[in-house]
Design a protein around this motif. Sequence first.
Motif, mmCIF file in Angstrom:
data_model
loop_
_atom_site.group_PDB
_atom_site.id
_atom_site.type_symbol
_atom_site.label_atom_id
_atom_site.label_comp_id
_atom_site.label_asym_id
_atom_site.label_seq_id
_atom_site.Cartn_x
_atom_site.Cartn_y
_atom_site.Cartn_z
ATOM 1 N N HIS A 1 0.814 -1.218 0.000
ATOM 2 C CA HIS A 1 0.000 0.000 0.000
ATOM 3 C C HIS A 1 0.849 1.271 0.000
ATOM 4 C CE1 HIS A 1 -3.731 -2.194 0.565
ATOM 5 N NE2 HIS A 1 -3.201 -2.838 1.581
ATOM 6 N N ARG A 2 2.098 1.156 -0.351
ATOM 7 C CA ARG A 2 3.005 2.305 -0.260
ATOM 8 C C ARG A 2 2.495 3.508 -1.049
ATOM 9 N NH1 ARG A 2 7.417 4.630 -2.820
ATOM 10 N NH2 ARG A 2 8.985 5.496 -1.374
ATOM 11 N N ASP A 3 2.062 3.298 -2.286
ATOM 12 C CA ASP A 3 1.598 4.420 -3.113
ATOM 13 C C ASP A 3 0.394 5.101 -2.483
ATOM 14 O OD1 ASP A 3 3.606 3.913 -4.918
ATOM 15 O OD2 ASP A 3 2.323 2.847 -6.354
ATOM 16 N N LEU A 4 -0.514 4.305 -1.918
ATOM 17 C CA LEU A 4 -1.692 4.871 -1.265
ATOM 18 C C LEU A 4 -1.293 5.693 -0.045
ATOM 19 C CD1 LEU A 4 -4.791 5.034 -1.023
ATOM 20 C CD2 LEU A 4 -4.722 2.903 0.281
ATOM 21 N N MET A 5 -0.302 5.217 0.704
ATOM 22 C CA MET A 5 0.133 5.938 1.899
ATOM 23 C C MET A 5 0.842 7.242 1.547
ATOM 24 S SD MET A 5 -1.038 4.212 4.369
ATOM 25 C CE MET A 5 -0.228 5.043 5.735
ATOM 26 N N ALA B 1 11.771 -0.329 6.984
ATOM 27 C CA ALA B 1 10.711 0.674 7.048
ATOM 28 C C ALA B 1 11.182 2.009 6.495
ATOM 29 C CB ALA B 1 10.237 0.835 8.489
ATOM 30 N N LYS B 2 12.406 2.395 6.823
ATOM 31 C CA LYS B 2 12.926 3.686 6.352
ATOM 32 C C LYS B 2 13.062 3.712 4.836
ATOM 33 C CE LYS B 2 15.313 5.195 10.523
ATOM 34 N NZ LYS B 2 16.614 5.554 11.138
ATOM 35 N N VAL B 3 13.422 2.578 4.258
ATOM 36 C CA VAL B 3 13.492 2.507 2.788
ATOM 37 C C VAL B 3 12.102 2.695 2.193
ATOM 38 C CG1 VAL B 3 13.956 0.980 0.829
ATOM 39 C CG2 VAL B 3 15.566 1.075 2.740
ATOM 40 N N LEU B 4 11.123 1.986 2.753
ATOM 41 C CA LEU B 4 9.758 2.071 2.228
ATOM 42 C C LEU B 4 9.151 3.450 2.442
ATOM 43 C CD1 LEU B 4 8.368 -1.385 3.429
ATOM 44 C CD2 LEU B 4 8.882 -0.712 1.067
ATOM 45 N N LEU B 5 9.618 4.155 3.477
ATOM 46 C CA LEU B 5 9.048 5.456 3.812
ATOM 47 C C LEU B 5 9.829 6.613 3.199
ATOM 48 C CD1 LEU B 5 8.099 4.773 7.525
ATOM 49 C CD2 LEU B 5 6.544 5.090 5.585
ATOM 50 N N ASP B 6 10.746 6.328 2.325
ATOM 51 C CA ASP B 6 11.450 7.398 1.634
ATOM 52 C C ASP B 6 10.434 8.256 0.875
ATOM 53 O OD1 ASP B 6 13.590 8.906 0.591
ATOM 54 O OD2 ASP B 6 13.629 7.691 -1.223
ATOM 55 N N GLY B 7 10.402 9.531 1.178
ATOM 56 C CA GLY B 7 9.433 10.430 0.555
ATOM 57 C C GLY B 7 8.149 10.589 1.347
ATOM 58 N N HIS B 8 7.987 9.827 2.412
ATOM 59 C CA HIS B 8 6.787 9.911 3.241
ATOM 60 C C HIS B 8 6.944 11.020 4.271
ATOM 61 C CE1 HIS B 8 4.257 8.632 6.756
ATOM 62 N NE2 HIS B 8 3.375 8.466 5.800
ATOM 63 N N ARG B 9 5.933 11.876 4.388
ATOM 64 C CA ARG B 9 5.995 12.999 5.320
ATOM 65 C C ARG B 9 4.872 12.959 6.358
ATOM 66 N NH1 ARG B 9 6.742 15.143 0.378
ATOM 67 N NH2 ARG B 9 4.701 16.173 0.388
ATOM 68 N N GLY B 10 4.066 11.893 6.345
ATOM 69 C CA GLY B 10 3.056 11.737 7.384
ATOM 70 C C GLY B 10 3.691 11.333 8.702
ATOM 71 N N ARG B 11 2.897 11.348 9.746
ATOM 72 C CA ARG B 11 3.394 10.930 11.058
ATOM 73 C C ARG B 11 3.529 9.404 11.098
ATOM 74 N NH1 ARG B 11 -1.002 14.300 14.508
ATOM 75 N NH2 ARG B 11 -2.274 13.503 12.767
#
Length: 272
Positions: A19-23, A52-62
């Motif tokens: 669900h990475r794109d959705l997140m 997790a940090k790799v998957l969250l690259d570009g993620h700015r949510g909490r």
Amino acid sequence: MADLPILGAALNLKTLETHRDLMLDKQRDLELQDFVMADVLNGDWQPLVDRAKVLLDGHRGRVGIHGPFWGFTIHTRDPDVREIVKRRLLQGLEVCEALGGTHMVVHSPYSTWDYNNLDNSDSSRQEVLEFCHLAMKDAVRRAEDIGCELVIENIEDKDPHARVELARSFGSDAVKVSIDTGHAYYAHGSTGAPPVDYYVKAAGNSLRHVHLQDADGYADRHWALGEGTINWHAVFGALGKLDSNPRLIVELRDHSGLATSIANMAALGLAQ
């Protein structure tokens, strides 16, 4: 749509990848569920954080985690068990710090039995607070140091106010309130507790986290939103009156229902 609250999700690393794109599409808040088990916390969890940090690259949510809870309560009277509780909570916060997490879910100590018996003794209510403080004081200090909130989630809680009073008793910005909609609905349907929106109103601006799941008022279903009978208009109406900006975390048994849950709430004009 732009003014509607944005729903986040509780996922594990496998389903986060799915669900990475959705997140990332609306920078949704995330809660990772990989760190609830003792064997994970006692082992080498750093590779999980790295993934997790790799998957969250570009993620700015909490980002946060569901903390450990299996096999103990935070108001245990046993001093030896209390030492385990203290260690588990600190282990969870170590993970939070490594992730850059800003919340960790902790389970409420209050049971249905408590509702009927806490006033059966003049000291029972105060004792619950005291035993929780003994178990949590180190974790509270640690959470303050790393900028993380311990959010106390209702489990069997029939009284929506008792957990709020517990959180406030710490006098710390690092201890706040969580609501699980399905747990509240179980308590309403099966034990005579107030409806779900009353739990939101009781928490007020101490509410910083919500587990959103649909249910039938009988069991802890964790169905996709819209598949049960929770009155979502009442719940989101109560949430809309708050200024505390709680994380709205869709927590499902089947993570494949995340997109459906978001779409169903969007169709009702409640969330995006």
